[in-house]
Write a protein that holds these residues in place. Structure first.
Motif, PDB file in Angstrom:
ATOM      1  N   PRO A 456       0.837  -1.205   0.000  1.00 57.05           N
ATOM      2  CA  PRO A 456       0.000   0.000   0.000  1.00 57.05           C
ATOM      3  C   PRO A 456       0.870   1.252   0.000  1.00 57.05           C
ATOM      4  N   VAL A 457       0.299   2.364  -0.443  1.00 52.11           N
ATOM      5  CA  VAL A 457       0.983   3.658  -0.416  1.00 52.11           C
ATOM      6  C   VAL A 457       0.106   4.634   0.356  1.00 52.11           C
ATOM      7  N   VAL A 458       0.641   5.202   1.432  1.00 44.27           N
ATOM      8  CA  VAL A 458      -0.093   6.193   2.206  1.00 44.27           C
ATOM      9  C   VAL A 458       0.081   7.554   1.531  1.00 44.27           C
ATOM     10  N   LEU A 459      -0.983   8.065   0.928  1.00 41.17           N
ATOM     11  CA  LEU A 459      -0.902   9.348   0.222  1.00 41.17           C
ATOM     12  C   LEU A 459      -0.794  10.515   1.197  1.00 41.17           C
ATOM     13  N   SER A 460      -1.345  10.351   2.381  1.00 44.27           N
ATOM     14  CA  SER A 460      -1.409  11.446   3.362  1.00 44.27           C
ATOM     15  C   SER A 460      -0.225  11.438   4.313  1.00 44.27           C
ATOM     16  N   VAL A 461       0.931  10.988   3.825  1.00 40.34           N
ATOM     17  CA  VAL A 461       2.105  10.823   4.676  1.00 40.34           C
ATOM     18  C   VAL A 461       2.632  12.150   5.213  1.00 40.34           C
ATOM     19  N   SER A 462       2.277  13.280   4.602  1.00 39.36           N
ATOM     20  CA  SER A 462       2.777  14.588   5.049  1.00 39.36           C
ATOM     21  C   SER A 462       2.168  15.050   6.369  1.00 39.36           C
ATOM     22  N   ALA A 463       1.085  14.424   6.789  1.00 39.97           N
ATOM     23  CA  ALA A 463       0.455  14.797   8.059  1.00 39.97           C
ATOM     24  C   ALA A 463       1.098  14.001   9.191  1.00 39.97           C
ATOM     25  N   PRO A 464       1.702  14.649  10.178  1.00 40.63           N
ATOM     26  CA  PRO A 464       2.355  13.924  11.279  1.00 40.63           C
ATOM     27  C   PRO A 464       1.393  12.965  11.964  1.00 40.63           C
ATOM     28  N   LYS A 465       1.902  11.772  12.276  1.00 39.36           N
ATOM     29  CA  LYS A 465       1.053  10.741  12.876  1.00 39.36           C
ATOM     30  C   LYS A 465       1.697  10.089  14.096  1.00 39.36           C
ATOM     31  N   GLU A 466       3.005   9.891  14.063  1.00 39.42           N
ATOM     32  CA  GLU A 466       3.688   9.328  15.224  1.00 39.42           C
ATOM     33  C   GLU A 466       3.682  10.350  16.359  1.00 39.42           C
ATOM     34  N   ILE A 467       3.682   9.867  17.590  1.00 39.65           N
ATOM     35  CA  ILE A 467       3.593  10.745  18.756  1.00 39.65           C
ATOM     36  C   ILE A 467       4.732  11.759  18.763  1.00 39.65           C
ATOM     37  N   ALA A 468       5.954  11.309  18.503  1.00 38.83           N
ATOM     38  CA  ALA A 468       7.102  12.220  18.505  1.00 38.83           C
ATOM     39  C   ALA A 468       6.957  13.290  17.434  1.00 38.83           C
ATOM     40  N   ASP A 469       6.428  12.907  16.270  1.00 38.08           N
ATOM     41  CA  ASP A 469       6.257  13.870  15.175  1.00 38.08           C
ATOM     42  C   ASP A 469       5.151  14.872  15.484  1.00 38.08           C
ATOM     43  N   ILE A 470       4.071  14.396  16.095  1.00 45.13           N
ATOM     44  CA  ILE A 470       2.977  15.305  16.447  1.00 45.13           C
ATOM     45  C   ILE A 470       3.441  16.329  17.476  1.00 45.13           C
ATOM     46  N   GLU A 471       4.100  15.871  18.519  1.00 41.26           N
ATOM     47  CA  GLU A 471       4.595  16.807  19.526  1.00 41.26           C
ATOM     48  C   GLU A 471       5.637  17.743  18.922  1.00 41.26           C
ATOM     49  N   GLY A 472       6.450  17.221  18.012  1.00 38.39           N
ATOM     50  CA  GLY A 472       7.432  18.069  17.338  1.00 38.39           C
ATOM     51  C   GLY A 472       6.784  19.138  16.490  1.00 38.39           C
ATOM     52  N   ALA A 473       5.703  18.761  15.781  1.00 39.84           N
ATOM     53  CA  ALA A 473       4.986  19.747  14.970  1.00 39.84           C
ATOM     54  C   ALA A 473       4.359  20.809  15.857  1.00 39.84           C
ATOM     55  N   CYS A 474       3.729  20.389  16.945  1.00 44.30           N
ATOM     56  CA  CYS A 474       3.085  21.339  17.854  1.00 44.30           C
ATOM     57  C   CYS A 474       4.093  22.302  18.479  1.00 44.30           C
ATOM     58  N   GLN A 475       5.265  21.801  18.791  1.00 45.10           N
ATOM     59  CA  GLN A 475       6.266  22.596  19.503  1.00 45.10           C
ATOM     60  C   GLN A 475       7.249  23.299  18.574  1.00 45.10           C
ATOM     61  N   GLY A 476       7.075  23.149  17.259  1.00 52.73           N
ATOM     62  CA  GLY A 476       7.950  23.834  16.315  1.00 52.73           C
ATOM     63  C   GLY A 476       9.304  23.186  16.139  1.00 52.73           C
ATOM     64  N   LEU A 477       9.395  21.885  16.383  1.00 51.11           N
ATOM     65  CA  LEU A 477      10.676  21.199  16.306  1.00 51.11           C
ATOM     66  C   LEU A 477      10.918  20.550  14.947  1.00 51.11           C
ATOM     67  N   LEU A 478       9.924  20.603  14.055  1.00 54.72           N
ATOM     68  CA  LEU A 478      10.077  19.973  12.749  1.00 54.72           C
ATOM     69  C   LEU A 478      10.473  20.968  11.664  1.00 54.72           C
ATOM     70  N   GLY A 479      10.745  22.193  12.060  1.00 53.47           N
ATOM     71  CA  GLY A 479      11.103  23.209  11.076  1.00 53.47           C
ATOM     72  C   GLY A 479       9.925  23.791  10.339  1.00 53.47           C
ATOM     73  N   LEU A 480       8.712  23.482  10.801  1.00 56.69           N
ATOM     74  CA  LEU A 480       7.493  24.007  10.172  1.00 56.69           C
ATOM     75  C   LEU A 480       6.936  25.134  11.025  1.00 56.69           C
ATOM     76  N   GLU A 481       6.744  26.291  10.425  1.00 62.57           N
ATOM     77  CA  GLU A 481       6.051  27.373  11.119  1.00 62.57           C
ATOM     78  C   GLU A 481       4.561  27.288  10.833  1.00 62.57           C
ATOM     79  N   SER A 482       3.797  28.113  11.500  1.00 62.30           N
ATOM     80  CA  SER A 482       2.341  28.012  11.382  1.00 62.30           C
ATOM     81  C   SER A 482       1.805  28.603  10.083  1.00 62.30           C
ATOM     82  N   ILE A 483       2.634  29.318   9.334  1.00 60.32           N
ATOM     83  CA  ILE A 483       2.192  29.918   8.067  1.00 60.32           C
ATOM     84  C   ILE A 483       3.022  29.317   6.921  1.00 60.32           C
TER      85      ILE A 483
END
Length: 483
Positions: A456-483
């Motif tokens: 299978p191929v997950v098309l929606s892979v760009s949306a954080p799903k693992e716990i570490a990635d979600i917390e990283g996205a929320c806290q700004g640790l993934l290099g992604l800003e809110s805009i």
């Protein structure tokens, strides 16, 4: 102190509100006689009221805040072409029709497109239209005619064939008599729609065949080009989910998060959202189709966001659940891990070689979720999972429409090229039969999955799903800003 008693305490807090005339700030107070229930989720009321939404000032069930002009604007919506018509033609203009006639030509059929054509007077107000010559060249039709001639042309065409595949409008299938009466009342005598109804209804039932089921079979398997467009739509939505996680903070409104998501999608080229988003904070997540999005996010809550955009005609559908303050609590992390483990296992079954149907996948989802919940302390009795904790179906096909399932069979074996959603969820009500530390937690994790022959191929892979990635996205640790 009980929550009901606390809500009756005097609330002499001064809240800054803008005075519309002077554009200065003046204090607004709530008093002891006004029972404020803003901490209660879900709300006790079917609409935002001052008692449940004190942050929405001047709430009144009257017309004083809404002019007729504003309401008229809300009545209209951005035009979207009928999905089957667009799939066959790629033509997006309204008041259009297409006829395909089987013949002995090299491509096996003749295609006639009916549309409004050029009209300089109307285009001055409504925007450009495609001319008939351009329709021939761009959309590769054999003939392009005015929509005004459609009833007469259809009448002459159908006399030549024994089988006519056609779909009546939904309203006509449900109640032909009332629809015809309404059209006669609303339409001028020469209106093409009235004549079209008459022509179609003159066909005998033996000659008239449904077209939609045949198109549904074609649409179920996505071409490589369609797969690429759907991956782009999912990437836009996935990145918007990640940036909205970063934008989230306690005290923000659910509606602000929905607006931020839509804004990010538009910036990336999306034409519209694929559906009304769900932005459910705290106990609101227990409402499967919560779309009110009108309460404030509290510290310590999680947010269930079910949102996706439409890009170049194809929908995306992604759900993520994440902590409002950027960090999972221990119970939130434990329950989230249980749902995530089941979801990832289910994605792995989305191959042609597995030989499973959507029904088979759903049954597996129930078994997996039961196993996961038992490991974290749930004692489940018959019906607890299916009726209470996980009341919805696991999956649906997706493509041009969000739910490409009106003519699909959930018992059909999955085939390579299909795109489906995989969205298990657990919604724990505050009842004694379930562990108290999980009460009022709702978690759903949804991905779009391209069924492969072996992988299978997950098309929606760009949306954080693992716990570490979600917390990283929320806290700004993934290099992604809110805009």
């Amino acid at each position: 102190m009980s929550s009901s008693f606390r809500s009756l305490l005097p609330a002499f807090r001064a809240v800054a509100t803008r005075c519309p005339r002077s554009q200065t700030y003046m204090p607004f107070r709530t008093y002891a006689t006004e029972v404020v229930d803003h901490d209660h989720k879900p709300s006790n009321y079917g609409q935002p009221l001052f008692q449940s939404h004190p942050h929405l000032r001047e709430l009144k069930p009257s017309t004083s805040l809404h002019t007729p002009h504003q309401r008229q604007d809300r009545l209209h919506y951005k035009y979207r072409q009928a999905s089957d018509f667009w799939y066959l033609t790629g033509f997006e203009e309204p008041d259009s029709a297409v006829v395909l006639e089987k013949n002995s030509s090299s491509r096996g059929y003749r295609m006639t497109l009916f549309s409004n054509g050029k009209d300089s007077a109307k285009e001055k107000w409504e925007g450009p239209r495609t001319g008939f010559d351009d329709a021939l060249n761009i959309f590769k039709v054999d003939d392009a005619l005015t929509i005004q001639s459609f009833p007469d042309q259809l009448r002459s065409m159908i006399s030549l064939y024994s089988n006519i595949y056609i779909d009546l409008p939904q309203s006509s299938r449900k109640n032909v008599r009332s629809t015809k009466s309404l059209l006669r009342y609303l339409s001028p005598p020469v209106n093409p729609r009235s004549e079209y109804e008459t022509v179609v209804e003159s066909l005998s039932s033996s000659r008239r065949k449904p077209l939609a089921p045949l198109i549904a079979q074609l649409r179920s398997i996505k071409s490589v080009c369609e797969q690429e467009v759907m991956r782009t739509a999912a990437d836009i939505s996935g990145r918007s989910h990640a940036k909205t996680m970063r934008f989230t903070r306690p005290g923000i409104s659910e509606s602000a998060l929905a607006a931020h998501f839509e804004y990010l999608c538009c910036l990336s080229g999306s034409q519209r959202l694929a559906y009304v988003p769900v932005v459910a904070s705290g106990p609101n997540a227990l409402i499967i189709h919560y779309t009110s999005n009108n309460q404030l996010v509290q510290d310590g809550e999680m947010i269930l966001m079910d949102a996706g955009c439409e890009y170049n005609g194809y929908a995306s559908d992604i759900t993520r659940t994440y902590p409002a303050n950027g960090s999972f609590t221990a119970p939130q992390k434990e329950l989230y891990s249980a749902v995530l483990s089941a979801q990832k296992a289910l994605v792995g079954f989305c191959t042609e070689t597995e030989g499973l149907s959507l029904h088979d996948l759903h049954r597996k989802s129930c078994d997996l979720l039961k196993q996961e919940l038992k490991q974290i302390g749930f004692t489940l009795h018959t019906g607890d999972l299916e009726r209470i904790l996980y009341p919805h179906f696991l999956s649906h096909p997706i493509g041009i429409d969000l739910h490409e399932s009106s003519h699909s069979d959930r018992g059909e074996t999955l085939k390579a090229g299909m795109v489906i959603t995989v969205e298990p969820g657990i919604y724990v009500p505050p009842t004694a039969q379930f562990p108290k530390h999980f009460h009022n937690i709702g978690i759903r994790i949804e991905d779009e999955v391209l069924v492969g022959e072996k992988h299978p191929v997950v098309l929606s892979v760009s949306a954080p799903k693992e716990i570490a990635d979600i917390e990283g996205a929320c806290q700004g640790l993934l290099g992604l800003e809110s805009i």
